[in-house]
Design an enzyme around this catalytic site. Structure first.
Site, PDB file in Angstrom:
ATOM      1  N   PHE A 117      -4.831   0.918  -5.376  1.00 15.82           N
ATOM      2  CA  PHE A 117      -3.490   1.465  -5.182  1.00 15.82           C
ATOM      3  C   PHE A 117      -2.915   0.986  -3.851  1.00 15.82           C
ATOM      4  CE2 PHE A 117      -0.973   5.196  -3.669  1.00 15.82           C
ATOM      5  CZ  PHE A 117       0.041   5.115  -4.608  1.00 15.82           C
ATOM      6  N   ALA A 118      -3.773   1.065  -2.820  1.00 20.25           N
ATOM      7  CA  ALA A 118      -3.363   0.631  -1.487  1.00 20.25           C
ATOM      8  C   ALA A 118      -4.232  -0.549  -1.081  1.00 20.25           C
ATOM      9  CB  ALA A 118      -3.585   1.765  -0.505  1.00 20.25           C
ATOM     10  N   ARG A 119      -3.744  -1.307  -0.095  1.00 17.49           N
ATOM     11  CA  ARG A 119      -4.615  -2.308   0.505  1.00 17.49           C
ATOM     12  C   ARG A 119      -5.111  -1.702   1.794  1.00 17.49           C
ATOM     13  NH1 ARG A 119      -0.132  -6.413   0.226  1.00 17.49           N
ATOM     14  NH2 ARG A 119      -0.018  -6.882  -1.977  1.00 17.49           N
ATOM     15  N   CYS A 120      -6.353  -2.012   2.144  1.00 20.51           N
ATOM     16  CA  CYS A 120      -6.893  -1.426   3.355  1.00 20.51           C
ATOM     17  C   CYS A 120      -7.281  -2.533   4.322  1.00 20.51           C
ATOM     18  CB  CYS A 120      -8.101  -0.571   2.973  1.00 20.51           C
ATOM     19  SG  CYS A 120      -8.427   0.700   4.152  1.00 20.51           S
TER      20      CYS A 120
ATOM     21  N   GLY B 272      -8.763  -2.812  -1.867  1.00 16.71           N
ATOM     22  CA  GLY B 272      -7.901  -1.723  -2.306  1.00 16.71           C
ATOM     23  C   GLY B 272      -7.401  -1.874  -3.722  1.00 16.71           C
TER      24      GLY B 272
ATOM     25  N   ASP C 124     -12.133  14.515  -6.286  1.00 15.02           N
ATOM     26  CA  ASP C 124     -12.510  13.148  -6.655  1.00 15.02           C
ATOM     27  C   ASP C 124     -13.761  12.724  -5.880  1.00 15.02           C
ATOM     28  OD1 ASP C 124     -12.368  10.745  -7.991  1.00 15.02           O
ATOM     29  OD2 ASP C 124     -10.881   9.858  -6.648  1.00 15.02           O
TER      30      ASP C 124
HETATM   31  P1  ADP Z   1      -9.212   2.877  -3.788  1.00 15.36           P
HETATM   32  O1  ADP Z   1      -9.084   4.367  -3.993  1.00 15.36           O
HETATM   33  O2  ADP Z   1      -8.342   2.064  -4.645  1.00 15.36           O
HETATM   34  O3  ADP Z   1     -10.618   2.392  -3.676  1.00 15.36           O
HETATM   35  P2  ADP Z   1      -8.693   3.172  -0.979  1.00 15.36           P
HETATM   36  O4  ADP Z   1      -7.349   3.005  -0.445  1.00 15.36           O
HETATM   37  O5  ADP Z   1      -9.314   4.519  -0.888  1.00 15.36           O
HETATM   38  O6  ADP Z   1      -8.560   2.589  -2.414  1.00 15.36           O
HETATM   39  O7  ADP Z   1      -9.680   2.159  -0.301  1.00 15.36           O
HETATM   40  C1  ADP Z   1      -9.543   0.766  -0.438  1.00 15.36           C
HETATM   41  C2  ADP Z   1     -10.742   0.090   0.196  1.00 15.36           C
HETATM   42  O8  ADP Z   1     -10.742   0.334   1.572  1.00 15.36           O
HETATM   43  C3  ADP Z   1     -12.081   0.550  -0.360  1.00 15.36           C
HETATM   44  O9  ADP Z   1     -12.923  -0.573  -0.501  1.00 15.36           O
HETATM   45  C4  ADP Z   1     -12.623   1.444   0.705  1.00 15.36           C
HETATM   46  O10 ADP Z   1     -14.036   1.359   0.758  1.00 15.36           O
HETATM   47  C5  ADP Z   1     -11.966   0.897   1.974  1.00 15.36           C
HETATM   48  N1  ADP Z   1     -11.672   1.983   2.915  1.00 15.36           N
HETATM   49  C6  ADP Z   1     -10.845   3.043   2.732  1.00 15.36           C
HETATM   50  N2  ADP Z   1     -10.849   3.856   3.801  1.00 15.36           N
HETATM   51  C7  ADP Z   1     -11.701   3.292   4.698  1.00 15.36           C
HETATM   52  C8  ADP Z   1     -12.153   3.649   6.023  1.00 15.36           C
HETATM   53  N3  ADP Z   1     -11.722   4.756   6.629  1.00 15.36           N
HETATM   54  N4  ADP Z   1     -13.035   2.837   6.632  1.00 15.36           N
HETATM   55  C9  ADP Z   1     -13.474   1.712   6.010  1.00 15.36           C
HETATM   56  N5  ADP Z   1     -13.112   1.315   4.789  1.00 15.36           N
HETATM   57  C10 ADP Z   1     -12.230   2.092   4.133  1.00 15.36           C
END
Ligand code: ADP
Length: 350
Positions: A10-13, A8, A122
């Site tokens: 902005f956010a951590r995922c 992530g 986007d």
């Molecule tokens: P950014 O826009 O900074 O890439 P996101 O918050 O959209 O941040 O995603 C962070 C990470 O999490 C990315 O590597 C993305 O591929 C992963 N990610 C986001 N949503 C999902 C999802 N629904 N399933 C699997 N991976 C996800």
């Protein structure tokens, strides 16, 4: 609950498993400190309010969200094969049938959004998520907005620099056609290996976009070349619409019903069905309904698919482990919500 850090900016995922139901989610964790300013808060509220109303087979499912003093937690459908950006990194270019497979799904999701008056704003490889089953889901609604009249349109520049449409750069506002432009850039990138307007200098990239200056490699089929140039038109009203794209001769070519998981890392062997096979499967469908019977698939083929799937997950896991050995960023266990217990491991993808 069990957590794995995905990645992530902005956010951590996190990849999260609810141990009581065995259901898996991707959880976006946004620190409250990142949304302390009103415009930041507004952005995340907009993303949540917009995303939670969406329900379509090619849009990442929004499950639920909550917040505590430290973070906002957004629970999303987990797309275990990550995104087209990851596939593109491993493959660099995709075959035309694969591009048709992904584009059809992107267009299906995008038509749903546009019909509801929503612009994504986007569209890029990293926002096309791929689930375990190799189905594509449109995601990340951080910049999405309701469609407004030309006069009401916000003139701010947002989106990914390489995929910005000329009218967005010229501050004339973002319409559905601007999403279509980005789609053209995505198609080009998947087929040619790099974005159409990529240069070493951002100013030069913007100049190329405004002048629609890009190369069309002769290695592309004539139909693909025609489609790309029909999309990358400077004037939004000259651009092909989503329906015109789907009806374009490029889409008359073979599109696989499914892609094998192995295609995330290597060129798949795809066989267009013979006319006889097409006829028999049509007959079988009309006689026995749409459900696929087990005999339709040769058992050893099925096993091979499963083995390749394991192999691919193995490759992904290896790369996670490798990254973990030198990447130390990631939340401390204590920063995870106290109401979610049992954090066993953290792993960083990407
Ligand atoms: P950014 O826009 O900074 O890439 P996101 O918050 O959209 O941040 O995603 C962070 C990470 O999490 C990315 O590597 C993305 O591929 C992963 N990610 C986001 N949503 C999902 C999802 N629904 N399933 C699997 N991976 C996800």
């Amino acid at each position: 609950m069990q957590f794995f850090l995905i990645a992530g900016g902005f956010a951590r995922c996190y990849e999260m498993t609810d141990l009581s139901s065995n259901k898996m989610y991707a959880v976006k964790v946004i620190p409250q400190s990142r949304v302390s300013k009103p415009h930041q808060r507004e952005k995340i509220t907009n993303e949540i309010e917009l995303h939670r109303t969406l329900a379509h087979k090619h849009v990442v499912k929004f499950s639920h969200y909550f917040e505590d003093q430290e973070n906002i937690y957004i629970f999303l459908e987990l797309c275990s094969r990550k995104s087209l950006a990851h596939i593109w990194k491993a493959r660099h270019t995709l075959t035309e049938p694969e591009v048709r497979y992904y584009l059809r799904q992107i267009i299906s999701g995008l038509k749903y959004l546009h019909n509801r008056g929503i612009l994504h704003r986007d569209l890029k490889l990293g926002n096309f998520f791929i689930n375990e089953n190799m189905d594509l889901r449109l995601g990340d609604f951080g910049l999405a907005a309701k469609l407004e009249t030309v006069e009401q349109r916000k003139k701010t520049i947002c989106g990914t620099p390489n995929y910005l449409a000329p009218e967005v750069l010229n501050r004339q506002g973002h319409g559905t056609e601007s999403d279509v432009w980005s789609l053209g850039c995505v198609m080009y990138t998947l087929m040619c290996g790099s974005p159409p307007f990529e240069t070493l200098d951002l100013k030069e990239t913007y100049k190329c976009i405004k002048e629609v200056r890009y190369n069309l490699p002769s290695s592309l089929s004539p139909a693909a070349q025609k489609l790309i140039s029909g999309i990358l038109q400077k004037n939004p009203s000259d651009r092909l619409t989503l329906d015109q794209i789907l009806n374009h001769e490029f889409f008359k070519g073979f599109t696989p019903d499914k892609l094998p998981p192995s295609s995330c890392v290597m060129v798949p062997e795809l066989h267009p069905p013979s006319p006889a096979k097409k006829f028999f499967s049509k007959m079988a469908k009309s006689l026995f309904g749409k459900k696929k019977s087990k005999v339709e698939k040769i058992p050893c083929e099925e096993k091979e698919d499963r083995d390749i799937s394991k192999l691919v997950s193995g490759i992904v896991k290896c790369s996670i482990n490798r990254q973990i050995s030198y990447k130390t960023v990631g939340p401390r266990l204590s920063s995870l919500p106290s109401n979610l217990t049992s954090t066993r491991r953290q792993e960083k993808l990407q």
